[in-house]
Design a protein around this motif. Structure first.
Motif, PDB file in Angstrom:
ATOM      1  N   GLN A 202      42.916  24.596  21.057  1.00  0.00           N
ATOM      2  CA  GLN A 202      44.366  24.527  21.233  1.00  0.00           C
ATOM      3  C   GLN A 202      44.805  24.653  22.688  1.00  0.00           C
ATOM      4  N   THR A 203      43.965  25.182  23.539  1.00  0.00           N
ATOM      5  CA  THR A 203      44.325  25.319  24.955  1.00  0.00           C
ATOM      6  C   THR A 203      43.712  24.206  25.809  1.00  0.00           C
ATOM      7  N   SER A 204      43.012  23.274  25.181  1.00  0.00           N
ATOM      8  CA  SER A 204      42.331  22.213  25.912  1.00  0.00           C
ATOM      9  C   SER A 204      43.225  20.990  26.080  1.00  0.00           C
ATOM     10  N   PRO A 205      43.138  20.295  27.230  1.00  0.00           N
ATOM     11  CA  PRO A 205      43.873  19.035  27.398  1.00  0.00           C
ATOM     12  C   PRO A 205      43.329  17.938  26.485  1.00  0.00           C
ATOM     13  N   TYR A 206      42.165  18.157  25.898  1.00  0.00           N
ATOM     14  CA  TYR A 206      41.577  17.199  24.968  1.00  0.00           C
ATOM     15  C   TYR A 206      41.639  17.720  23.530  1.00  0.00           C
ATOM     16  N   ALA A 207      42.629  18.537  23.252  1.00  0.00           N
ATOM     17  CA  ALA A 207      42.824  19.061  21.897  1.00  0.00           C
ATOM     18  C   ALA A 207      43.073  17.907  20.926  1.00  0.00           C
ATOM     19  N   HIS A 208      42.594  18.067  19.718  1.00  0.00           N
ATOM     20  CA  HIS A 208      42.819  17.072  18.670  1.00  0.00           C
ATOM     21  C   HIS A 208      42.727  17.788  17.333  1.00  0.00           C
ATOM     22  N   TYR A 209      43.569  17.385  16.386  1.00  0.00           N
ATOM     23  CA  TYR A 209      43.556  18.071  15.093  1.00  0.00           C
ATOM     24  C   TYR A 209      42.201  17.949  14.409  1.00  0.00           C
ATOM     25  N   GLN A 210      41.454  16.859  14.703  1.00  0.00           N
ATOM     26  CA  GLN A 210      40.146  16.685  14.076  1.00  0.00           C
ATOM     27  C   GLN A 210      39.086  17.620  14.651  1.00  0.00           C
TER      28      GLN A 210
END
Length: 412
Positions: A18-26
């Protein structure tokens, strides 16, 4: 750089994602729970450590093939900072070694890393960003790239999508819509078309409207229980929107316009309004006052919202309910500090002759960004088994499609 892989708890994975710029729901554990249920798979979460520092994580789905062999899939790829070259190389090298230790015959990934910058027509932007070095790095490490081909090439995740940046005033966003869309949306406001958040009611309409669509395109419809499970699994991250219209409101509105003499000097416009009035009265008798025009199921993580399912009521297509639904959803997500609104998938082709051009034409009318990801990569630990799996999987998909067309396509 050499990284160590350790099994981690789901909540540690989620906090990192959730804190990553590459966050993804998957990449979240809620999607892991969905895979366990829907794909009958097992899931593990691993962390990538540089000494004692957690620098990456991954959700790994594991499934059986031929009863005794295991393969693994990392949906949307690793959660790492893809701007760090040494980290990208070290993490994917460590993942390779992990696959060997686990005796997976195949490891598949599809990173949510954009390939090159393109304009809305799909043309490469000169002096734009270029991340093809990530693909080159993975290939050098021994991963097999599916390639930069057509969007619907059998990949497990869409390589192309359209994303609307919504970190700006809603009026500015609407003004950037295609002229026809903008005009119709403003007309909907006068017609009293409204959208609300309603999970319980929306779930039923998701199943109903998808079933309508299956009769046109020939695919197996999902039951109400499926959509309920998706919403329950994604929990607070799931948002369901329902768009409605009052037919009586529009009957009264048109009648007032006719009574005011607004169209007395335009016989054609007046007759059109009279015809519409009669249609609405007949529809009111058949369907009742309030009709549901559209429904949408979205998932939101961090500053991104994904449109997983959006359907229009096939009985009332002319009211274009999804126009109102999308604007409402954008405003809804803006209140939650969402900056990017992902329309989730299209073929990648902007050619009007493409059979899926209509999907691009509709989604592009919101004036989003054209996004192309680097695509799917396989690390084939066991080449023969991997090739067999790929051939059988492709054959199964083709057979299922043919069967579904026969079973669910409505004969005209």
């Amino acid at each position: 750089m050499k990284l160590i892989i350790k099994t981690i708890e789901a909540h540690i994975n989620d906090e990192f994602v959730q804190t990553s710029p590459y966050a993804h729901y998957q990449k979240m554990s809620m999607h892991g729970q969905f895979l366990i249920w829907n794909n009958k798979a097992s899931v593990e979460y691993v962390g990538f450590y540089d000494q004692s520092e957690l620098v990456g994580s991954a959700l790994i789905m594991i499934k059986h093939f031929l009863g005794v062999f295991n393969y693994a899939y990392v949906p949307s790829g690793l959660c790492i900072d893809y701007k760090k070259v040494s980290l990208v190389e070290a993490a994917h090298q460590a993942l390779k070694e992990h696959a060997k230790e686990k005796r997976w015959f195949l490891l598949r990934i599809d990173p949510n890393v954009e390939r090159v910058e393109k304009n809305l027509k799909g043309e490469v932007v000169e002096d734009g960003f270029n991340n093809e070095w990530v693909s080159d790095t993975l290939i050098k490490l021994g991963y097999t790239h599916k390639g930069y081909g057509y969007g619907y090439d059998g990949s497990w995740r869409d390589r192309f999508t359209l994303i609307l940046d919504i970190d700006k005033p809603i009026n500015e966003i609407v003004e950037n819509f295609a002229k026809n869309k903008k005009t119709f949306y403003k007309r909907q406001l006068k017609m009293g078309v409204t959208t609300t958040v309603n999970k319980e009611q929306g779930i039923a309409y998701l199943a109903k409207f998808e079933k309508q669509l299956t009769q046109i395109h020939g695919f197996k419809p999902k039951p109400v229980s499926y959509f309920k499970k998706v919403v329950d699994t994604y929990g607070e991250h799931a948002h369901v929107f329902v768009t409605k219209m009052s037919q009586q409101f529009n009957i009264d509105l048109i009648q007032q316009e006719l009574d005011s003499g607004k169209y007395d000097k335009d016989a054609s416009a007046k007759q059109s309004k009279i015809d519409t009035l009669q249609e609405l009265k007949a529809s009111l008798n058949n369907h009742g006052d309030v009709i549901v025009l559209a429904v949408g199921l979205f998932v939101c993580v961090g500053d991104v919202a994904w449109d997983l399912y959006s359907y229009k009521n096939a009985d009332f297509l002319k009211y274009r309910g999804t126009e109102n639904m999308h604007v409402y959803a954008i405003k809804h997500f803006q209140q939650q500090a969402v900056k990017h609104y992902d329309f989730v998938g299209f073929s990648g082709s902007t050619d009007p002759s493409d059979p899926y051009y209509g999907l691009y034409q509709y989604k592009s009318s919101f004036n989003p960004r054209f996004v192309e990801y680097i695509g799917q990569f396989d690390y084939r630990v066991h080449e023969t088994l991997s090739n067999l799996f790929i051939k059988i999987s492709a054959a199964v998909v083709k057979v299922r499609r043919k069967i579904n067309v026969l079973l669910y396509l409505k004969k005209q």
